[in-house]
Scaffold this motif. Structure first.
Motif, mmCIF file in Angstrom:
data_model
loop_
_atom_site.group_PDB
_atom_site.id
_atom_site.type_symbol
_atom_site.label_atom_id
_atom_site.label_comp_id
_atom_site.label_asym_id
_atom_site.label_seq_id
_atom_site.Cartn_x
_atom_site.Cartn_y
_atom_site.Cartn_z
ATOM 1 N N SER A 107 0.818 -1.072 -0.491
ATOM 2 C CA SER A 107 0.159 -0.297 -0.061
ATOM 3 C C SER A 107 0.840 1.334 -0.097
ATOM 4 N N TYR A 116 2.526 1.911 -3.290
ATOM 5 C CA TYR A 116 1.768 2.248 -4.314
ATOM 6 C C TYR A 116 1.444 3.126 -3.717
ATOM 7 N N SER A 117 1.022 3.937 -2.872
ATOM 8 C CA SER A 117 0.318 5.202 -2.888
ATOM 9 C C SER A 117 1.129 6.542 -2.730
ATOM 10 N N ARG A 122 -1.087 5.455 -11.267
ATOM 11 C CA ARG A 122 -1.749 4.927 -10.195
ATOM 12 C C ARG A 122 -3.001 4.499 -10.354
ATOM 13 N N GLU A 140 -7.941 5.778 -8.924
ATOM 14 C CA GLU A 140 -6.687 5.582 -7.579
ATOM 15 C C GLU A 140 -7.641 6.197 -6.507
ATOM 16 N N VAL A 196 -5.942 4.158 -3.158
ATOM 17 C CA VAL A 196 -5.120 4.106 -2.738
ATOM 18 C C VAL A 196 -5.684 4.604 -0.965
#
Length: 303
Positions: A172, A175-176, A184, A195, A199
């Motif tokens: 997480s 990705y964020s 994203r 996203e 997120v």
């Protein structure tokens, strides 16, 4: 001024006697002894809280009709709920891992995740990288060991390998922290959400997953990490409860979004039906404590 802890430990017999004296019926002493021995008084105490009178009311601690059997029924309901939600989050997590790795690998190559320019905050990237590098260096996984013994440039394995060894929380964060919103969104696309929703949802589901993994009480729990609710598709938005208030997030919207994501991953899933069947057997019927609106059964996803 010190405040010493003075509560003594009670034997199982004393625990049963104490509960009885407070107004809890124990119809089967042998069964109660089993649960107190193998689950524990303290763990079960979270499940008899809904049966307690408000503080300050005279008389016994528990409301009339409270039985040890109903407490166990609520405990078992919560255990089955955790297992169902854990199975959903497992599939969601695996799908996000795969999309993250695939998208990055095809955008910039197998090691493009190591490019610091992809991330919005360099310091956070270096923190994430340092943590991941330590785990790679000590990982007992066969595929990581094979990479270490076979290659030394780069020292870190390709993105599809590290995706498999990351925790959900790590995934997480990686990705964020990607700076490019389009990237994203490309990762989010197979899951059917933008996203901007995915997120914060992954951060929320990571905390829910941790509660499940540590066998914590789930059914009426509040979560401090909140979600952003999507406005589309229309059926999803109509199923969600937007009347959230300012307190901790309850489980209802977590279940709705988990069910939606599962349907994107597997159109044949019957997970929503399994949740509905479990809810029909809730021992107290208090779905409001889980954040369920009164008309939840009329909303699109649950029909």
């Amino acid at each position: 001024m010190s405040r010493p802890f003075t509560k003594p430990a009670m034997t199982i017999a004393q625990q049963m006697s104490h509960l009885s004296a407070q107004g809890m019926a124990i119809p089967d002493a042998a069964a109660a002894e089993y649960w107190l021995r193998h689950v524990s008084y303290y763990r079960l105490s979270a499940y008899w809280l809904p049966f307690e009178k408000p503080k300050g009311q005279p008389g016994p601690r528990f409301v009339n009709g409270t039985s040890f059997d109903r407490v166990i029924a609520l405990y078992e309901f919560d255990r089955r709920l955790r297992l169902l939600l854990m199975s959903a989050i497992e599939r969601i997590e695996v799908a996000v891992r795969g999309s993250w790795a695939y998208t990055l690998a095809h955008q910039g190559g197998p090691h493009s995740y190591l490019d610091a320019s992809l991330y919005s905050e360099r310091r956070q990237f270096h923190d994430n990288f340092s943590r991941l590098a330590r785990e790679v260096g000590t990982s007992p996984e066969t595929y990581i060991d094979h990479y270490r013994r076979t290659y030394d440039d780069p020292a870190m394995p390709p993105v599809w390998m590290v995706a498999e060894m990351m925790s959900f929380g790590q995934l997480s964060r990686w990705y964020s922290s990607l700076d490019d919103r389009a990237l994203r969104n490309a990762i989010a696309k197979p899951l059917g959400l933008p996203e901007v929703v995915l997120v914060p949802l992954l951060k929320h589901l990571s905390t829910v997953r941790n509660s499940c993994a540590h066998h914590a009480r789930l059914w009426n729990r509040g979560f401090l990490i909140r979600m952003k609710l999507p406005q589309k598709p229309a059926a999803l938005a109509a199923t969600l409860d937007s009347n959230l208030g300012a307190g901790p997030a309850r489980l209802y919207n977590s279940l709705v979004l988990s069910g939606y994501l599962l349907q994107q991953i597997d159109v044949s899933t019957n997970w929503v039906s399994e949740i509905v069947a479990l809810l029909s057997n809730h021992p107290t019927g208090d779905l409001a404590a889980m954040g369920f609106p009164q008309d939840w059964q009329t909303r699109p996803m649950w029909k």
